[in-house]
Design an enzyme around this catalytic site. Structure first.
Site, PDB file in Angstrom:
ATOM      1  N   SER A 101       0.818  -1.207   0.000  1.00  0.00           N
ATOM      2  CA  SER A 101       0.000   0.000   0.000  1.00  0.00           C
ATOM      3  C   SER A 101       0.855   1.262   0.000  1.00  0.00           C
ATOM      4  O   SER A 101       1.578   1.538  -0.937  1.00  0.00           O
ATOM      5  CB  SER A 101      -0.950  -0.039   1.211  1.00  0.00           C
ATOM      6  N   ASP A 240      -2.738   6.427  -3.501  1.00  0.00           N
ATOM      7  CA  ASP A 240      -1.570   5.806  -2.894  1.00  0.00           C
ATOM      8  C   ASP A 240      -1.071   4.672  -3.781  1.00  0.00           C
ATOM      9  O   ASP A 240      -1.601   4.438  -4.876  1.00  0.00           O
ATOM     10  CB  ASP A 240      -1.873   5.316  -1.473  1.00  0.00           C
ATOM     11  N   ASP A 242      -1.232   1.498  -3.986  1.00  0.00           N
ATOM     12  CA  ASP A 242      -2.077   0.409  -4.498  1.00  0.00           C
ATOM     13  C   ASP A 242      -3.473   0.886  -4.876  1.00  0.00           C
ATOM     14  O   ASP A 242      -4.327   0.073  -5.236  1.00  0.00           O
ATOM     15  CB  ASP A 242      -2.144  -0.752  -3.506  1.00  0.00           C
ATOM     16  N   ASP A 244      -6.079   2.317  -3.230  1.00  0.00           N
ATOM     17  CA  ASP A 244      -7.311   2.252  -2.438  1.00  0.00           C
ATOM     18  C   ASP A 244      -7.504   3.463  -1.536  1.00  0.00           C
ATOM     19  O   ASP A 244      -8.501   3.562  -0.833  1.00  0.00           O
ATOM     20  CB  ASP A 244      -7.396   0.953  -1.628  1.00  0.00           C
TER      21      ASP A 244
END
Length: 445
Positions: A101, A240, A242, A244
Site C-alpha cells: 500500500s 496511494d 495500491d 485504495d
C-alpha cells in the site's frame, strides 16, 4: 484465536525478512489455494503494485497455487480495488494482491479478496494460517494448476471505474491533476478521468520498482498541491501506491482528507435522497465531521481503525458509505471495497452536479485541530490500570466536553501508546495532548 501472520490488512513486512520471503510466500500460496479453492478447476487472480519485489513474490505465489491444483490468472500491475473487481467479474474463487500500500518499496505484503470481492473474514484467515502448519503436498501432475495472463485487465477495470460515474454527466471543462504515486494506478487512473472528458495532467506515472510512494501520492500530497497551483488546475487527485486511498486538492492547493471527502459524498447523497442510512467513520474521524453530519441529520457511527472494520460496521448497519481520514473510502453501492478512483469520481459527481467548487461544497465542515503524540511504553506497562493517567484522562474529557475528544490507543505494531486530542480550541488541544503524553511517559517510567 490470535492470528500469527495476518494483520488488519493482510500480511506485510520487509522484503527478505520473515514472513515476506519466497519460501514462505510459496507455502502461503499453497495454503490459500487449499482453503479458498472450490470446484473442478478452481482459479485465483494475482495482481501487484509496482515494487521490484513483486516479480519474485508473484512467482512464488504462482508456484504455491499451482502445486495446490489452482489455475492462476495473472493481472500484472493492478490497483487493489481492481483486483477485487476482476475477481468478481471473472468469477474466480479469490483474488490476491501483492502490495504494501502506502509503505516504501523495501516493504511488501499479501492481501486476499473473496469471490465476492470483499476482504477475507477472520475465520478464513485463521484457516489459511492453520493450513500453513501442515506439510505442503504437491498435487499429481495431471491435477497441477496452470497460469494465464489476462491481457485486457487494465481496460476492464478502466471501464468499471467509468461506469460508477453518471452517464448524463461528463468532466469536460475540468483540468485535473492526477498523482498516481508511481504505483499500481499509473496506467489506469489517467485514462479514467481523460475518457470522461477531463483535461488530465498526470504525475507519479513513471514507476521503476523503487520510487513507489516516494515524495508523491496520498501520503505525500505536497507534490499534488504544488502541481495543481502551477498548472492552474481546477482540482487534484492523489492516490496511494495500491490505489485504495485518495486525497484531493482544490484550485488553491488546499488539501482535503478522507473525512472531508466522505462528507462531500454524504451531503450530496442526502440532498438527492440517495443516502442509505448513515455514515461510518473510525475512532480517528475528526469530531467536526460528526458534528457537521449531525447538522444534516445524518446518522454517524465509529468503527475501529482499519477499512475492514469500517466495512463490518457498514454491513451490520445496512449502510453504504464510510471511510477513514487517511483516504480509505467505501461506497458499497459502487464497489465491494475501498477504491481511490471510484471515490474521487463520487466527489466529482457532487461538485459537477452542484456546479460548485470543492471548497464551496464543503465550506460548512471546518476540521478541528488534532494533535497526535506517540509515547513509547514498556511492554509490561498497562496504562489502563494507572490511576494518575485515568484521573488526567477524566479531567481532559471534562474540560473538552462537547467541544473536543480524547483518544488513547495502543499501536498494533509497536510498543507505543497514541495520545490523540482534538477540539475547537487549539490551545486546549495542545495543552491536554502534551499533559496526557507527559503523564503517560511519567507513569510508564
Amino acid at each position: 484465536m490470535a492470528r500469527k501472520y495476518f494483520g488488519t490488512d493482510g500480511i506485510r513486512g520487509k522484503v527478505g525478512e520473515a514472513p515476506i520471503t519466497p519460501d514462505f510466500v510459496m507455502r502461503l500460496g499453497y495454503a490459500a489455494g487449499k482453503v479458498l479453492s472450490e470446484g473442478k478447476r478452481p482459479s485465483i487472480l494475482i495482481g501487484k503494485d509496482t515494487r521490484v519485489s513483486g516479480y519474485m513474490l508473484e512467482s512464488a505465489l504462482e508456484a504455491g497455487l499451482a502445486a495446490a491444483g489452482v489455475d492462476v490468472l495473472l493481472l500484472g500491475p493492478m490497483p487493489t480495488p481492481g483486483v477485487a473487481y476482476l475477481t468478481r467479474a471473472l468469477r474466480a474463487q479469490a483474488g490476491i494482491v501483492i502490495s504494501a500500500s502506502h509503505n516504501p518499496f523495501e516493504d511488501n505484503g499479501i492481501k486476499f479478496f473473496s469471490a465476492s470481492g470483499s476482504k477475507l473474514p477472520d475465520e478464513v484467515e485463521l484457516a489459511i494460517e492453520a493450513e500453513l502448519e501442515k506439510p505442503m503436498l504437491t498435487m499429481p501432475s495431471d491435477r497441477l494448476g496452470k497460469a494465464k495472463r489476462i491481457a485486457d485487465a487494465a481496460g476492464r477495470y478502466i471501464e468499471f471505474c467509468k461506469s460508477t460515474f453518471p452517464n448524463e454527466l461528463d468532466l469536460r471543462g475540468l483540468k485535473i491533476v492526477v498523482d498516481c504515486a508511481n504505483g499500481a494506478t499509473y496506467h489506469v487512473a489517467p485514462p479514467v478521468f481523460h475518457e470522461l472528458g477531463a483535461e488530465v495532467i498526470a504525475v507519479g506515472i513513471q514507476p521503476d520498482g523503487f520510487n513507489i510512494n516516494l515524495g508523491c501520492g496520498s501520503t505525500k500530497p505536497q507534490l499534488l498541491q504544488k502541481a495543481v497551483v502551477e498548472h492552474g488546475a481546477d482540482i487534484g487527485i492523489a492516490l496511494d501506491g495500491d490505489g485504495d486511498r485518495v486525497m484531493m486538492a482544490d484550485a488553491d492547493g488546499r488539501l482535503y482528507d478522507g473525512d472531508q471527502l466522505v462528507y462531500a459524498i454524504a451531503k450530496f447523497r442526502r440532498d438527492r435522497a440517495l443516502l442509505k442510512g448513515g455514515v461510518v467513520g473510525t475512532l480517528m474521524t475528526n469530531l467536526a465531521m460528526e458534528h457537521a453530519l449531525a447538522h444534516l441529520d445524518i446518522p454517524f457511527a465509529r468503527a475501529k481503525v482499519g477499512d475492514r472494520y469500517v466495512l463490518e460496521t457498514l454491513q451490520a448497519q445496512g449502510w453504504q458509505l464510510g471511510g477513514e481520514n487517511s483516504g480509505h473510502i467505501l461506497c458499497l453501492d459502487k464497489h465491494s471495497t475501498g477504491d481511490g478512483i471510484v471515490s474521487a469520481l463520487q466527489v466529482l459527481h457532487a461538485i459537477k452536479a452542484s456546479n460548485q467548487t470543492l471548497h464551496e461544497y464543503t465550506r460548512e465542515l471546518v476540521l478541528y485541530p488534532q494533535i497526535l503524540i506517540n509515547v513509547r511504553l514498556n511492554s509490561r506497562f498497562d496504562w489502563r490500570e494507572s490511576a494518575p493517567i485515568q484521573a488526567l484522562l477524566a479531567a481532559a474529557e471534562a474540560a473538552l466536553s462537547g467541544e473536543g475528544r480524547v483518544l488513547l490507543r495502543p499501536s498494533g505494531t509497536e510498543p507505543l501508546l497514541r495520545v490523540m486530542v482534538e477540539g475547537k480550541s487549539p490551545d486546549k488541544v495542545q495543552y491536554w495532548a502534551e499533559a496526557l503524553a507527559a503523564k503517560v511517559q511519567e507513569a510508564a517510567g
